[in-house]
Write a protein that holds these residues in place. Structure first.
Motif, PDB file in Angstrom:
ATOM      1  N   LEU A  56       0.826  -1.210   0.000  1.00  0.00           N
ATOM      2  CA  LEU A  56       0.000   0.000   0.000  1.00  0.00           C
ATOM      3  C   LEU A  56       0.861   1.261   0.000  1.00  0.00           C
ATOM      4  N   PHE A  57       2.030   1.216   0.649  1.00  0.00           N
ATOM      5  CA  PHE A  57       2.967   2.341   0.539  1.00  0.00           C
ATOM      6  C   PHE A  57       3.424   2.499  -0.907  1.00  0.00           C
ATOM      7  N   GLY A  58       3.657   1.393  -1.579  1.00  0.00           N
ATOM      8  CA  GLY A  58       4.046   1.465  -2.988  1.00  0.00           C
ATOM      9  C   GLY A  58       2.960   2.080  -3.843  1.00  0.00           C
ATOM     10  N   VAL A  59       1.710   1.727  -3.572  1.00  0.00           N
ATOM     11  CA  VAL A  59       0.595   2.332  -4.317  1.00  0.00           C
ATOM     12  C   VAL A  59       0.534   3.831  -4.035  1.00  0.00           C
ATOM     13  N   ALA A  60       0.787   4.218  -2.784  1.00  0.00           N
ATOM     14  CA  ALA A  60       0.840   5.655  -2.465  1.00  0.00           C
ATOM     15  C   ALA A  60       1.974   6.324  -3.236  1.00  0.00           C
ATOM     16  N   GLY A  61       3.096   5.628  -3.374  1.00  0.00           N
ATOM     17  CA  GLY A  61       4.196   6.165  -4.175  1.00  0.00           C
ATOM     18  C   GLY A  61       3.804   6.337  -5.636  1.00  0.00           C
ATOM     19  N   LEU A  62       3.011   5.401  -6.149  1.00  0.00           N
ATOM     20  CA  LEU A  62       2.528   5.544  -7.532  1.00  0.00           C
ATOM     21  C   LEU A  62       1.621   6.769  -7.666  1.00  0.00           C
ATOM     22  N   PHE A  63       0.802   7.018  -6.637  1.00  0.00           N
ATOM     23  CA  PHE A  63      -0.027   8.226  -6.663  1.00  0.00           C
ATOM     24  C   PHE A  63       0.842   9.482  -6.673  1.00  0.00           C
ATOM     25  N   VAL A  64       1.908   9.477  -5.889  1.00  0.00           N
ATOM     26  CA  VAL A  64       2.818  10.627  -5.886  1.00  0.00           C
ATOM     27  C   VAL A  64       3.465  10.772  -7.262  1.00  0.00           C
ATOM     28  N   TYR A  65       3.865   9.663  -7.848  1.00  0.00           N
ATOM     29  CA  TYR A  65       4.476   9.695  -9.184  1.00  0.00           C
ATOM     30  C   TYR A  65       3.510  10.278 -10.210  1.00  0.00           C
ATOM     31  N   ALA A  72      -2.374  10.051  -2.455  1.00  0.00           N
ATOM     32  CA  ALA A  72      -1.316   9.323  -1.757  1.00  0.00           C
ATOM     33  C   ALA A  72      -1.462   9.467  -0.246  1.00  0.00           C
ATOM     34  N   LEU A  73      -1.749  10.669   0.196  1.00  0.00           N
ATOM     35  CA  LEU A  73      -1.941  10.894   1.631  1.00  0.00           C
ATOM     36  C   LEU A  73      -3.159  10.133   2.145  1.00  0.00           C
ATOM     37  N   MET A  74      -4.235  10.158   1.384  1.00  0.00           N
ATOM     38  CA  MET A  74      -5.432   9.417   1.794  1.00  0.00           C
ATOM     39  C   MET A  74      -5.159   7.915   1.797  1.00  0.00           C
ATOM     40  N   GLN A  75      -4.368   7.445   0.837  1.00  0.00           N
ATOM     41  CA  GLN A  75      -3.995   6.028   0.783  1.00  0.00           C
ATOM     42  C   GLN A  75      -3.280   5.623   2.061  1.00  0.00           C
ATOM     43  N   ILE A  76      -2.352   6.454   2.486  1.00  0.00           N
ATOM     44  CA  ILE A  76      -1.575   6.138   3.689  1.00  0.00           C
ATOM     45  C   ILE A  76      -2.469   6.232   4.929  1.00  0.00           C
ATOM     46  N   LEU A  77      -3.257   7.295   5.012  1.00  0.00           N
ATOM     47  CA  LEU A  77      -4.071   7.490   6.212  1.00  0.00           C
ATOM     48  C   LEU A  77      -5.147   6.420   6.353  1.00  0.00           C
ATOM     49  N   ILE A  78      -5.834   6.120   5.270  1.00  0.00           N
ATOM     50  CA  ILE A  78      -6.997   5.239   5.368  1.00  0.00           C
ATOM     51  C   ILE A  78      -6.591   3.770   5.276  1.00  0.00           C
ATOM     52  N   TYR A  79      -5.878   3.423   4.219  1.00  0.00           N
ATOM     53  CA  TYR A  79      -5.589   2.004   4.024  1.00  0.00           C
ATOM     54  C   TYR A  79      -4.533   1.492   4.994  1.00  0.00           C
ATOM     55  N   ILE A  80      -3.495   2.262   5.209  1.00  0.00           N
ATOM     56  CA  ILE A  80      -2.445   1.796   6.105  1.00  0.00           C
ATOM     57  C   ILE A  80      -2.807   2.128   7.550  1.00  0.00           C
ATOM     58  N   GLY A  81      -3.230   3.364   7.773  1.00  0.00           N
ATOM     59  CA  GLY A  81      -3.488   3.797   9.132  1.00  0.00           C
ATOM     60  C   GLY A  81      -4.763   3.252   9.732  1.00  0.00           C
ATOM     61  N   ALA A  82      -5.739   2.950   8.924  1.00  0.00           N
ATOM     62  CA  ALA A  82      -7.014   2.490   9.472  1.00  0.00           C
ATOM     63  C   ALA A  82      -7.291   1.029   9.139  1.00  0.00           C
ATOM     64  N   VAL A  83      -7.270   0.683   7.854  1.00  0.00           N
ATOM     65  CA  VAL A  83      -7.666  -0.673   7.458  1.00  0.00           C
ATOM     66  C   VAL A  83      -6.663  -1.705   7.973  1.00  0.00           C
ATOM     67  N   CYS A  84      -5.390  -1.468   7.768  1.00  0.00           N
ATOM     68  CA  CYS A  84      -4.400  -2.454   8.218  1.00  0.00           C
ATOM     69  C   CYS A  84      -4.381  -2.570   9.741  1.00  0.00           C
ATOM     70  N   ILE A  85      -4.560  -1.442  10.416  1.00  0.00           N
ATOM     71  CA  ILE A  85      -4.607  -1.508  11.879  1.00  0.00           C
ATOM     72  C   ILE A  85      -5.865  -2.252  12.327  1.00  0.00           C
ATOM     73  N   ALA A  86      -6.988  -2.048  11.637  1.00  0.00           N
ATOM     74  CA  ALA A  86      -8.208  -2.798  11.967  1.00  0.00           C
ATOM     75  C   ALA A  86      -7.998  -4.293  11.750  1.00  0.00           C
ATOM     76  N   ILE A  87      -7.272  -4.652  10.693  1.00  0.00           N
ATOM     77  CA  ILE A  87      -6.979  -6.066  10.439  1.00  0.00           C
ATOM     78  C   ILE A  87      -6.109  -6.627  11.567  1.00  0.00           C
ATOM     79  N   VAL A  88      -5.128  -5.862  12.006  1.00  0.00           N
ATOM     80  CA  VAL A  88      -4.265  -6.318  13.103  1.00  0.00           C
ATOM     81  C   VAL A  88      -5.093  -6.522  14.374  1.00  0.00           C
ATOM     82  N   PHE A  89      -6.009  -5.592  14.664  1.00  0.00           N
ATOM     83  CA  PHE A  89      -6.877  -5.773  15.829  1.00  0.00           C
ATOM     84  C   PHE A  89      -7.751  -7.007  15.669  1.00  0.00           C
ATOM     85  N   ALA A  90      -8.278  -7.250  14.480  1.00  0.00           N
ATOM     86  CA  ALA A  90      -9.098  -8.448  14.255  1.00  0.00           C
ATOM     87  C   ALA A  90      -8.289  -9.714  14.490  1.00  0.00           C
TER      88      ALA A  90
END
Length: 187
Positions: A56-65, A72-90
């Motif tokens: 997902l960081f790579g996809v954010a890098g593609l958005f920056v490119y 890219a910022l939304m990708q990091i905040l939502i997918y990495i910061g929220a979705v992945c953390i929710a998966i870890v909690f699950a």
């Protein structure tokens, strides 16, 4: 002295900016693919999540490119910061992997397939009916009021889809955690 200056060429003549841009693109694609491979093929589920985060960081890098810094910022905040953390909690709240999973019932599988097809149909309908236009000009106004106005008008569909993904991830985490508690309390 002039011959020495001729030998030392300016950096843009030696390393062309196009080459640097292509190298950066291939590096970002490599990071994305490596993260995706780690997310799929590693055996430990926490390592899979870390691979997903790298992808997902790579996809954010593609958005920056592609000059989409906001996405890219939304990708990091939502997918990495929220979705992945929710998966870890699950994962933390669910039962261990060595326990035998419950049997799947055919009506639930059919219902989930029908629901998935319905959601796919709604998304395809929205995508095909939405007129997509290229941006006429880029704005340099990145104030909060401008971004808020754009999110609620021009990018409302993207904003709602991001919210939907977040809600689905949270509901999935709650369902997984609830199933684990039911199984533990049944014993």
């Amino acid at each position: 002295m002039e011959s020495l200056l001729e030998l030392i060429k300016p950096l843009p003549e030696i390393i062309k900016p196009e080459w640097v841009a292509q190298a950066a693109f291939y590096f970002i694609v490599g990071v994305t693919l490596a993260g995706a491979i780690f997310a799929v093929f590693l055996r430990q589920i926490v390592h899979n999540i870390l691979g997903l985060i790298v992808a997902l960081f790579g996809v954010a890098g593609l958005f920056v490119y592609l000059n989409s810094e906001f996405l890219a910022l939304m990708q990091i905040l939502i997918y990495i910061g929220a979705v992945c953390i929710a998966i870890v909690f699950a994962i933390m709240l669910s039962d261990p992997m060595y326990k035998k999973p419950p049997q799947r019932r055919l009506p639930q599988v059919l219902l989930s397939v029908l629901l998935s097809l319905l959601i796919l149909g709604v998304f395809l309908s929205v995508i095909t009916r939405t007129p997509l236009k290229a941006a006429a000009e880029r704005s340099n106004d990145w104030s909060v009021s401008t971004i808020g106005s754009l999110l609620l008008t021009r990018y409302a569909l993207v904003f709602e889809l991001i919210s939907l993904v977040l809600v689905v991830a949270i509901i999935g985490a709650i369902v997984i955690a609830g199933e684990g508690r039911k199984q533990r309390s049944a014993k």
